[in-house]
Design an enzyme around this catalytic site. Structure first.
Site, PDB file in Angstrom:
ATOM      1  N   SER A   1      -4.226  24.818  78.859  1.00 34.13           N
ATOM      2  CA  SER A   1      -2.843  24.650  78.406  1.00 34.13           C
ATOM      3  C   SER A   1      -2.315  25.968  77.884  1.00 34.13           C
ATOM      4  O   SER A   1      -3.082  26.802  77.394  1.00 34.13           O
ATOM      5  CB  SER A   1      -2.771  23.607  77.284  1.00 34.13           C
ATOM      6  OG  SER A   1      -1.477  23.594  76.709  1.00 34.13           O
TER       7      SER A   1
ATOM      8  N   TYR B   1      -5.642  20.935  69.072  1.00 36.84           N
ATOM      9  CA  TYR B   1      -5.566  20.869  70.534  1.00 36.84           C
ATOM     10  C   TYR B   1      -5.608  22.278  71.127  1.00 36.84           C
ATOM     11  O   TYR B   1      -6.353  22.555  72.077  1.00 36.84           O
ATOM     12  CB  TYR B   1      -4.274  20.154  70.937  1.00 36.84           C
ATOM     13  CG  TYR B   1      -4.061  20.024  72.423  1.00 36.84           C
ATOM     14  CD1 TYR B   1      -4.756  19.069  73.161  1.00 36.84           C
ATOM     15  CD2 TYR B   1      -3.145  20.835  73.091  1.00 36.84           C
ATOM     16  CE1 TYR B   1      -4.555  18.946  74.519  1.00 36.84           C
ATOM     17  CE2 TYR B   1      -2.941  20.714  74.454  1.00 36.84           C
ATOM     18  CZ  TYR B   1      -3.644  19.766  75.170  1.00 36.84           C
ATOM     19  OH  TYR B   1      -3.440  19.646  76.515  1.00 36.84           O
TER      20      TYR B   1
END
Lengths: 436, 245
Positions: B138, B151
């Protein structure tokens, strides 16, 4: 999550919650307030909106389930679009038996509005090709509905405006076609009388018939237009799919005004290409010329537009539609998009289906406020006097009185409505007292 | 025809990518937690042109289950040459910064399980001398930010891990692709307000398939995230610590 959701007419609408479904195995959300399935938002008015409640976004239910290349039976999740069905089925020689004027509608929406196409006189409406579907009710029941199983709910759900529960999957009987081509013709007619003669004459030989009407023509020219007919046909192999464009922004004002309209209409009527005795069309420009311009509905500007689609019984159709066209031309409030077609006599399968024998006129009106609404009320008076009906999928303003006359079985239908399901349209036409 | 393992196959990006592979006639081995959903996706992919669509139910956090998974995929597809590792959760930052237990669980899902699978796959592909491992990391892994650093740091681990693995396996003929999507409009992000930076799963899927076919090392998708992340990475820490990102 709340967000601005507009229906196809882009009329101002309040924010509403959008709850997305990603799998047909999902349960209904445990949220307060009412629910309404919403997919591609091609309904024009408030029948696909649920202000104050939640919309169940069903476009995530977009999986094919099964396709039998020999029998033409296809089973899909309810959020699959008709364009996606064609993408899978047409290369194998199958095509939807009834196809509306855009391929950007889902199977669930097509059932809920019992949509129709240019071949209504042959194939009836969308409900006629539905073999069955699975309905999730808010009490948790999962019901398989078909003409023989849960038949009352089947009839209520076809044309039932999404109010009877969530359609999760459906199976359809497609029609055999030789390929992607339509062979036919386009010709001018000078009056409604000529239109009805052409319609009657071509019903037997042509699967698809439709007419465009010049809405700015007055006097002796009232009711002139172009008559288009065609049949599925053989053609060259491996066609190139036409490429589309997108209307990138909403213009600050409607691009449709009386000046642009009468000039455009006159040119469109008189252009040499309006008359073709032997044409070969790819199915996309034949059925869906507007799909080539994505978001074409922005052309009417930020105030949006209304569409009025009515059906009037055949015996008075010429007089009534002629009177409607006169009023529309006098008002100078109309638009380029005017479609006239005759429905066949096949009885619809849905309790609340719009298609019924007669002639159906559809026309767009840029939203010019009170004067537009007054004109639409005047058209409603004519439709009601003729014993006709107005199409809920296109409507944002019909009165409760008009609705109850157009759909006299609405109370029987109401007993099939899921207690947790509702829509802005349904509340508008059923919860308001009828004025006497 | 590729023989492709898809881990986290019912995620929106994975399913959209699987449809692109299916249209190319590839054979697919779909892994996820829910048998019904996997079966529905497999039916759909077969109709979209997949030469084969097999399903396998497992929980990605079971780190000991990966060798058996790879044996099954190899056996059922008659070999394996591509893997798309797409499973994960979007961490609830507020909850995960309050609980180290939850933080560890999120690392298990979003970093360790992906690294275990990369290890197993890397060794097998190295031995067979070819293959492609495409891993969804990501843009959030490019720099830790207060709004999602649990995250983000898990994805930073995946990014660093795949970078090293790529160097190791490149001479052996194995492609390692690190995919860094920006904001994608999926059920995982349904609660966020969407703006112009948001992409659809279908857009991201097309970019992934193109990157796999071209042997790319790193994919920012959509492309405009590359310049955005260059700016964010280069903000001096003295200034960055004062920002509310």
């Amino acid at each position: 999550m709340s967000r601005q959701v507009l229906s196809w007419g882009r009329l101002p609408a309040p924010e509403q919650r959008l709850i997305r479904l990603g799998s047909r195995f999902d349960a209904l959300p445990t949220t307060s307030g009412s629910l309404l399935p919403y997919a591609l938002g091609r309904s024009y008015g408030d029948s696909c909106l649920n202000s104050g409640g939640a919309l169940l976004a069903t476009r995530g239910l977009d999986r094919y389930i099964a396709f039998d290349r020999d029998s033409g039976v296809i089973e899909v999740e309810a959020g699959v679009s008709l364009g996606e069905i064609i993408a899978l089925a047409l290369p194998q020689g199958w095509f939807p038996a009834a196809l509306p004027g855009t391929r950007f509608v889902t199977v669930g929406g097509a059932i809920a509005n019992d949509v129709h196409g240019k071949n209504h006189h042959r194939a009836g409406s969308f409900g006629h090709q539905v073999l069955g579907f699975e309905l999730l009710r808010s009490d948790g029941q999962v019901l398989h509905c078909s003409p023989t199983a849960n038949a009352a709910l089947f009839a209520a759900t076809i044309g039932g405006l999404g109010l009877t529960g969530l359609i999760r999957r459906a199976s359809l009987q497609l029609q055999r076609v030789p390929g992607p081509w339509i062979r036919g013709s386009s010709e001018r007619f000078g009056s409604l009388a000529e239109f009805f003669a052409l319609s009657a004459e071509s019903a037997a030989a042509s699967a698809y018939t439709v007419a465009w009407i010049d809405s700015s023509a007055t006097g002796a020219n009232t009711g002139r237009g172009l008559f288009i007919r065609g049949n599925h046909a053989d053609g060259p192999a491996s066609p190139t799919t036409p490429k589309g464009i997108r209307l990138p922004i909403t213009p600050p004002i409607s691009l449709i005004n009386p000046l642009s309209l009468s000039a455009f209409n006159a040119l469109y009527y008189r252009r040499p290409a309006a008359v073709i005795s032997d044409a070969l069309w790819h199915w996309q420009p034949f059925f869906h010329p507007l799909d080539a311009v994505q978001e074409w509905n922005r052309i009417y500007g930020p105030r949006g537009f209304y569409q009025y689609q009515c059906v009037v019984p055949m015996q008075d159709a010429e007089n009534v539609i002629s009177e409607m066209l006169r009023r529309i031309a006098d008002s100078k409030l109309g638009s380029f998009l005017v479609v006239l077609k005759t429905f066949g006599s096949m009885a619809a399968r849905g309790m609340m289906s719009f298609p019924r024998p007669g002639a159906t006129l559809a026309i767009d009106f840029p939203n010019r406020g009170a004067q537009t609404l007054a004109l639409l009320d005047a058209l409603d008076a004519l439709t009601m006097a003729a014993g006709g009906a107005v199409y809920p999928a296109k409507d944002a303003r019909m009165s409760p009185t008009a609705f109850r006359q157009y759909f006299p079985q609405w109370q029987a239908f109401a007993s099939h409505v899921d207690p947790r399901f509702s829509s802005s349209f349904w509340r508008r036409v059923t919860e308001t007292e009828v004025s006497r | 025809m590729r023989r492709i393992l898809i881990m986290g196959a019912s995620s929106a990006i994975a399913e959209a990518t699987a449809r692109e592979f299916a249209a190319l006639g590839d054979a697919l081995f779909l892994v996820g937690r829910n048998a019904d959903r996997l079966a529905a996706i497999a039916d759909d992919l077969r109709l979209r042109g997949a030469a084969q669509a097999e399903t396998w139910v497992m929980d990605a956090r079971e780190l000991s289950a990966y060798p058996a998974l790879l044996d099954a995929a190899t056996q059922r597809l008659g070999g394996l040459d591509t893997a798309l590792i797409a499973h994960g959760t979007l961490t609830d930052q507020v909850a995960a910064q309050a609980s180290s237990e939850l933080m560890l669980a999120e690392f298990q899902t979003n970093a360790l399980s992906q690294m275990v699978l990369c290890t197993e796959l890397g060794n097998r592909f190295e031995a067979q001398g070819h293959g492609c491992i495409a891993v969804i990391s990501s843009v959030a892994g490019d720099r830790g930010r207060q709004s999602n650093y649990v995250y983000g740091s898990a994805k930073a681990a995946v990014t660093a891990f795949t970078s090293g693995l790529r160097q190791r396996l490149h001479p052996k003929g194995v492609q390692v692709l690190t995919i860094k999507p920006g904001f994608v409009d999926t059920p995982m992000t349904a609660a966020f307000k969407k703006g112009p930076l948001w992409a659809t799963p279908a857009t991201v899927a097309k970019a992934i398939v193109k990157a796999v076919q071209r042997g790319k090392p790193v994919l920012y998708t959509p492309w405009f995230w590359w310049p955005i992340m260059q700016i964010i990475k280069n903000i001096p820490e003295a200034m960055f610590r004062k920002l509310k990102l």
